[in-house]
Design an enzyme around this catalytic site. Structure first.
Site, mmCIF file in Angstrom:
data_model
loop_
_atom_site.group_PDB
_atom_site.id
_atom_site.type_symbol
_atom_site.label_atom_id
_atom_site.label_comp_id
_atom_site.label_asym_id
_atom_site.label_seq_id
_atom_site.Cartn_x
_atom_site.Cartn_y
_atom_site.Cartn_z
ATOM 1 N N LYS A 38 0.681 -1.117 0.622
ATOM 2 C CA LYS A 38 -0.043 0.243 0.248
ATOM 3 C C LYS A 38 1.124 1.585 0.296
ATOM 4 C CE LYS A 38 -3.999 -2.223 0.652
ATOM 5 N NZ LYS A 38 -4.769 -1.781 -0.425
ATOM 6 N N LYS A 74 -14.148 -8.565 -6.484
ATOM 7 C CA LYS A 74 -14.493 -8.153 -5.235
ATOM 8 C C LYS A 74 -16.296 -8.401 -4.632
ATOM 9 C CE LYS A 74 -10.583 -5.592 -3.117
ATOM 10 N NZ LYS A 74 -10.574 -3.519 -2.689
#
Length: 329
Positions: A150, A246
């Site tokens: 990230k 997702k």
């Protein structure tokens, strides 16, 4: 077929904070749905995401709005019209899959004509922090197959270098969570190649990703926040090489499988991911994961406590839940 539907808020504290470019999470707030019929019940979980205008209270209200239809026997196909894509529909859709499997005494994979879910390598996430802290986190993951980094705009070069220096062998996904500009994508591509990054995930804001049209990147770019349902694929294929599926975006396993089919038909690669969640979200996602080149389902591994019988992670490999947990008997 009369059913009863119950929906509630559950909270799962994290063992350590999870940082991305949009903020920090210390608790996974989820919606849990149970649908019972003739003494058998199915469960599903959704994770409302503020990025898409969702909240736990809003999701519970959406589910309450379809209570009569669900308790009256609405099918999964009918559910796609009754509810919009999102976390609320995901929880209901997955509960219906689980209920169907348990009533039939057959696994969901069997109902779909697929082999049983197997252990799979999952990305292990290095959360956003200073390069020094990220280096320490990456050193502990140096032996796993896949790391997800990230990053933000503060110093992505130093952040990525720190992780690669500490973990020279794993495949790497870099995820700016929409925080870069097209100029930064173009400037940082040579670095990504040099550091053997395998995938760049959603670098631009979804509303600005037209800038990717015509780009032929040496490192594939995956759509995450830009990709929701099968109807998005035609536009995505002009900008991206991979689609991150997702279930909380598609609104359940039913729509996730449709998105996977459409993306593959368009020549796009597949990835599956999750929010920070419990094993109840990951169990159905593992069915999609079997088709994917990149799997990022470490959400439950951030929790201080998960459901009994849920997924288990060891050295970057995720073992499926125990029989009877979700979608199996």
């Amino acid at each position: 077929m009369f059913r009863t539907l119950a929906a509630r808020r559950d909270a799962f504290p994290l063992a350590t904070p999870f940082r991305i470019s949009r903020g920090v999470k210390s608790v996974a707030d989820v919606v849990t749905v149970e649908i019972a019929s003739a003494g058998v019940f199915g469960r599903g979980e959704g994770v409302p995401y503020a990025r898409y205008g969702e909240s736990v209270d809003g999701a519970l209200a959406e589910i309450e709005g379809v209570r009569v239809a669900i308790e009256g026997g609405a099918t999964r196909d009918e559910l796609q019209q009754l509810m919009r894509p999102g976390a609320a529909r995901n929880a209901v859709d997955c509960a219906l899959w689980d209920l169907e499997a348990k009533r039939a005494r057959r696994a969901v994979t069997d109902l779909l004509g697929l082999p049983p879910v197997a252990a799979t390598a999952t990305a292990m996430t290095v959360g956003l922090d200073t390069p020094e802290v990220m280096r320490v986190a990456a050193r502990a993951l140096a032996g796993v197959p896949l790391i997800k980094i990230k990053v933000d705009r503060s110093d992505p070069e130093a952040q990525i270098r720190a992780v690669r220096d500490a973990a020279p062998d794993p495949r790497i996904i870099v995820d700016p969570n929409e925080s870069w500009t097209i100029a930064e994508v173009e400037r940082l591509m040579p670095l990504l190649v040099d550091l053997r990054v395998d995938l760049l995930e959603q670098p631009l804001p979804a509303e600005a990703d037209d800038a990717l049209e015509g780009l032929t990147p040496p490192v594939s770019i995956a759509a995450d926040e830009s990709a929701h349902v099968a109807g998005d694929v035609a536009a995505l294929a002009r900008k991206y090489q991979v689609v991150n599926i997702k279930l909380d975006k598609t609104g359940g396993l039913t729509a996730a499988l449709a998105l996977a089919d459409a993306a593959q038909a368009a020549g796009l690669g597949l990835m599956t991911g999750s929010m920070i969640c419990s094993s109840l979200s990951i169990a159905p996602a593992l069915i999609v994961a079997a088709r994917c080149g990149f799997v990022d389902l470490d959400g439950p591994l951030w929790l201080s406590a998960d459901w009994a019988g849920g997924v288990r992670g060891l050295d970057g490999v995720l073992a499926p839940p125990e029989p009877g947990f979700w979608g199996t008997v």
